[in-house]
Write a protein that holds these residues in place. Structure first.
Motif, PDB file in Angstrom:
ATOM      1  N   THR A  38       0.859  -1.186   0.000  1.00  0.00           N
ATOM      2  CA  THR A  38       0.000   0.000   0.000  1.00  0.00           C
ATOM      3  C   THR A  38       0.893   1.233   0.000  1.00  0.00           C
ATOM      4  O   THR A  38       2.092   1.128  -0.232  1.00  0.00           O
ATOM      5  CB  THR A  38      -0.897   0.000   1.255  1.00  0.00           C
ATOM      6  N   GLY A  39       0.319   2.375   0.284  1.00  0.00           N
ATOM      7  CA  GLY A  39       1.102   3.609   0.335  1.00  0.00           C
ATOM      8  C   GLY A  39       0.783   4.493  -0.852  1.00  0.00           C
ATOM      9  O   GLY A  39       0.107   4.080  -1.795  1.00  0.00           O
ATOM     10  N   ARG A  40       1.298   5.717  -0.800  1.00  0.00           N
ATOM     11  CA  ARG A  40       1.040   6.647  -1.900  1.00  0.00           C
ATOM     12  C   ARG A  40       1.834   6.268  -3.135  1.00  0.00           C
ATOM     13  O   ARG A  40       1.382   6.460  -4.262  1.00  0.00           O
ATOM     14  CB  ARG A  40       1.386   8.083  -1.467  1.00  0.00           C
ATOM     15  N   THR A  41       3.015   5.718  -2.952  1.00  0.00           N
ATOM     16  CA  THR A  41       3.894   5.448  -4.093  1.00  0.00           C
ATOM     17  C   THR A  41       3.249   4.560  -5.165  1.00  0.00           C
ATOM     18  O   THR A  41       3.346   4.871  -6.353  1.00  0.00           O
ATOM     19  CB  THR A  41       5.217   4.816  -3.605  1.00  0.00           C
ATOM     20  N   PRO A  42       2.592   3.441  -4.802  1.00  0.00           N
ATOM     21  CA  PRO A  42       2.092   2.565  -5.863  1.00  0.00           C
ATOM     22  C   PRO A  42       0.740   2.971  -6.457  1.00  0.00           C
ATOM     23  O   PRO A  42       0.216   2.253  -7.317  1.00  0.00           O
ATOM     24  CB  PRO A  42       1.981   1.202  -5.149  1.00  0.00           C
ATOM     25  N   ASP A  69       0.871  -5.947   4.604  1.00  0.00           N
ATOM     26  CA  ASP A  69       0.752  -5.561   6.009  1.00  0.00           C
ATOM     27  C   ASP A  69      -0.627  -4.982   6.306  1.00  0.00           C
ATOM     28  O   ASP A  69      -1.416  -4.740   5.394  1.00  0.00           O
ATOM     29  CB  ASP A  69       1.879  -4.585   6.407  1.00  0.00           C
ATOM     30  N   PHE A  82      -5.444  -1.115   5.296  1.00  0.00           N
ATOM     31  CA  PHE A  82      -4.742  -1.385   4.041  1.00  0.00           C
ATOM     32  C   PHE A  82      -5.564  -2.293   3.132  1.00  0.00           C
ATOM     33  O   PHE A  82      -5.496  -2.209   1.911  1.00  0.00           O
ATOM     34  CB  PHE A  82      -3.377  -2.014   4.334  1.00  0.00           C
ATOM     35  N   GLY A 133       7.255  -1.013  -1.169  1.00  0.00           N
ATOM     36  CA  GLY A 133       7.609   0.392  -1.087  1.00  0.00           C
ATOM     37  C   GLY A 133       8.730   0.510  -0.067  1.00  0.00           C
ATOM     38  O   GLY A 133       9.229  -0.501   0.450  1.00  0.00           O
ATOM     39  N   LEU A 134       9.121   1.731   0.226  1.00  0.00           N
ATOM     40  CA  LEU A 134      10.188   1.958   1.200  1.00  0.00           C
ATOM     41  C   LEU A 134       9.769   3.079   2.135  1.00  0.00           C
ATOM     42  O   LEU A 134       9.342   4.150   1.672  1.00  0.00           O
ATOM     43  CB  LEU A 134      11.475   2.347   0.456  1.00  0.00           C
ATOM     44  N   HIS A 139      12.073   1.231   6.280  1.00  0.00           N
ATOM     45  CA  HIS A 139      11.268   0.028   6.499  1.00  0.00           C
ATOM     46  C   HIS A 139      10.736  -0.562   5.196  1.00  0.00           C
ATOM     47  O   HIS A 139      10.552   0.135   4.195  1.00  0.00           O
ATOM     48  CB  HIS A 139      10.162   0.260   7.545  1.00  0.00           C
ATOM     49  N   GLY A 141       7.488  -3.269   4.100  1.00  0.00           N
ATOM     50  CA  GLY A 141       6.281  -3.686   4.788  1.00  0.00           C
ATOM     51  C   GLY A 141       6.189  -2.789   6.016  1.00  0.00           C
ATOM     52  O   GLY A 141       6.395  -1.577   5.936  1.00  0.00           O
ATOM     53  N   PHE A 142       5.924  -3.377   7.167  1.00  0.00           N
ATOM     54  CA  PHE A 142       6.024  -2.618   8.420  1.00  0.00           C
ATOM     55  C   PHE A 142       7.183  -3.164   9.258  1.00  0.00           C
ATOM     56  O   PHE A 142       7.146  -3.136  10.486  1.00  0.00           O
ATOM     57  CB  PHE A 142       4.715  -2.681   9.194  1.00  0.00           C
ATOM     58  N   ASN A 166       2.299   8.425   8.154  1.00  0.00           N
ATOM     59  CA  ASN A 166       1.007   7.912   7.710  1.00  0.00           C
ATOM     60  C   ASN A 166      -0.181   8.679   8.297  1.00  0.00           C
ATOM     61  O   ASN A 166      -1.330   8.339   8.033  1.00  0.00           O
ATOM     62  CB  ASN A 166       0.898   6.420   8.056  1.00  0.00           C
ATOM     63  N   LYS A 204      12.766  10.217   0.296  1.00  0.00           N
ATOM     64  CA  LYS A 204      13.237   8.835   0.434  1.00  0.00           C
ATOM     65  C   LYS A 204      14.703   8.677   0.015  1.00  0.00           C
ATOM     66  O   LYS A 204      15.244   7.569   0.071  1.00  0.00           O
ATOM     67  CB  LYS A 204      12.377   7.899  -0.418  1.00  0.00           C
TER      68      LYS A 204
HETATM   69  C1  GLP Z   1       3.660   2.221   4.591  1.00  0.00           C
HETATM   70  C2  GLP Z   1       3.624   0.700   4.385  1.00  0.00           C
HETATM   71  C3  GLP Z   1       4.721   0.251   3.491  1.00  0.00           C
HETATM   72  C4  GLP Z   1       4.946   1.313   2.429  1.00  0.00           C
HETATM   73  C5  GLP Z   1       5.566   2.516   3.095  1.00  0.00           C
HETATM   74  C6  GLP Z   1       5.779   3.700   2.182  1.00  0.00           C
HETATM   75  O1  GLP Z   1       3.310   2.581   5.844  1.00  0.00           O
HETATM   76  N1  GLP Z   1       3.625  -0.092   5.553  1.00  0.00           N
HETATM   77  O2  GLP Z   1       4.408  -1.019   2.951  1.00  0.00           O
HETATM   78  O3  GLP Z   1       5.809   0.837   1.456  1.00  0.00           O
HETATM   79  O4  GLP Z   1       4.895   2.839   4.279  1.00  0.00           O
HETATM   80  O5  GLP Z   1       4.579   4.377   1.921  1.00  0.00           O
HETATM   81  P1  GLP Z   1       4.473   5.571   0.890  1.00  0.00           P
HETATM   82  O6  GLP Z   1       4.517   4.984  -0.471  1.00  0.00           O
HETATM   83  O7  GLP Z   1       3.126   6.200   1.173  1.00  0.00           O
HETATM   84  O8  GLP Z   1       5.597   6.492   1.156  1.00  0.00           O
END
Ligand code: GLP
Length: 252
Positions: A38-42, A69, A82, A133-134, A139, A141-142, A166, A204
């Protein structure tokens, strides 16, 4: 082991390439077993992947999707979960659903839920592909800094910076972000036959440098990926900005 690192000019190009990579893996193996983040990136990647699926008649019906996660205490029906995110941004856009498995944050016995999940992944034959994602703190995942590289799917406590990052999903208040979560472990991720990591944005850049050019160290969970034989990093220019030149290969 040298990872493959592709740097793209834009978030759009990165998202398209990632969608194409997943589509190619699904086309080659209709029973693909894939873990998704999940996350904004994908977000844009999921839009493009749904479009590609429709336009090319790609079939998801035999595939298995595992979500990486979930927040402890939240289930598919909860805003902020998620599972709900994945339904909204990807799964509901597919005409043919894969078999989806998610960690249930509302499970009465979260530890047992993690054991079930680990067994489900194994029972599916293991992951063919883990898309990650990162986090800004490195991290995946979590799996927060300090996570053991031997870790399996388990309950974790979120780092303050992760709850801060988040917070926008919870009305902007870090205190409203659940303090704990369930996540697929680092060892589980390392067993995936292939890993694809998506990272965008200047925030990042330091985490990318530490993960790719720093020592393999549990303080930077993503550095564990240096031990994986088949990892591809898709970065935009901003995320790649702190990498030593040797590690940068630009895509047109
Ligand atoms: C989240 C998720 C991760 C995700 C990361 C980055 O909390 N647990 O799986 O890759 O943080 O999120 P974003 O793409 O919003 O920066």
């Amino acid at each position: 082991m040298l990872p493959c690192i592709d740097v793209f000019d834009s978030y759009e190009a990165l998202s398209r390439a990632a969608a194409e990579r997943i589509a190619a893996r699904l086309a080659a193996r209709p029973s693909l077993c894939v873990a998704l983040p999940t996350g904004r990136t994908p977000l844009r990647m999921y839009e493009v992947l749904a479009d590609i699926t429709r336009n090319r008649g790609l079939r998801w019906g035999r595939a298995r999707v595992f979500l990486l996660d979930e927040y402890l205490g939240l289930g598919a029906g909860d805003p902020g979960s998620f599972h709900r995110f994945m339904e909204e941004h990807f799964l509901s856009r597919l005409e043919e659903r894969p078999q989806v498995d998610a960690l249930d944050g509302r499970a009465p016995d979260p530890e047992a839920e993690c054991t079930r999940y680990e067994a489900a992944i194994r029972g599916a034959g293991g992951l063919d592909l883990a898309v990650l994602g990162l986090g800004r703190n490195g991290h995946i995942g979590f799996n927060e800094p300090g996570s053991s590289f031997d870790s399996r799917t388990r309950v974790v406590t979120l780092a303050p910076e992760t709850r801060q990052a988040n917070a926008p999903d919870f009305g902007g208040d870090p205190a409203a972000v659940p303090p704990r979560a369930l996540t697929v472990g680092i060892a589980t991720i390392l067993e995936s036959r292939e890993v694809l990591v998506l990272v965008a944005g200047a925030a990042k850049a330091e985490a990318v440098r530490r993960a790719l050019a720093g020592p393999v160290d549990p303080a930077v969970p993503a550095s564990a990926l240096q031990r994986h034989p088949r990892v591809t990093w898709f970065l935009d220019r901003e995320a790649a900005a702190q990498l030593p030149g040797l590690l940068r290969t630009y895509q047109p």
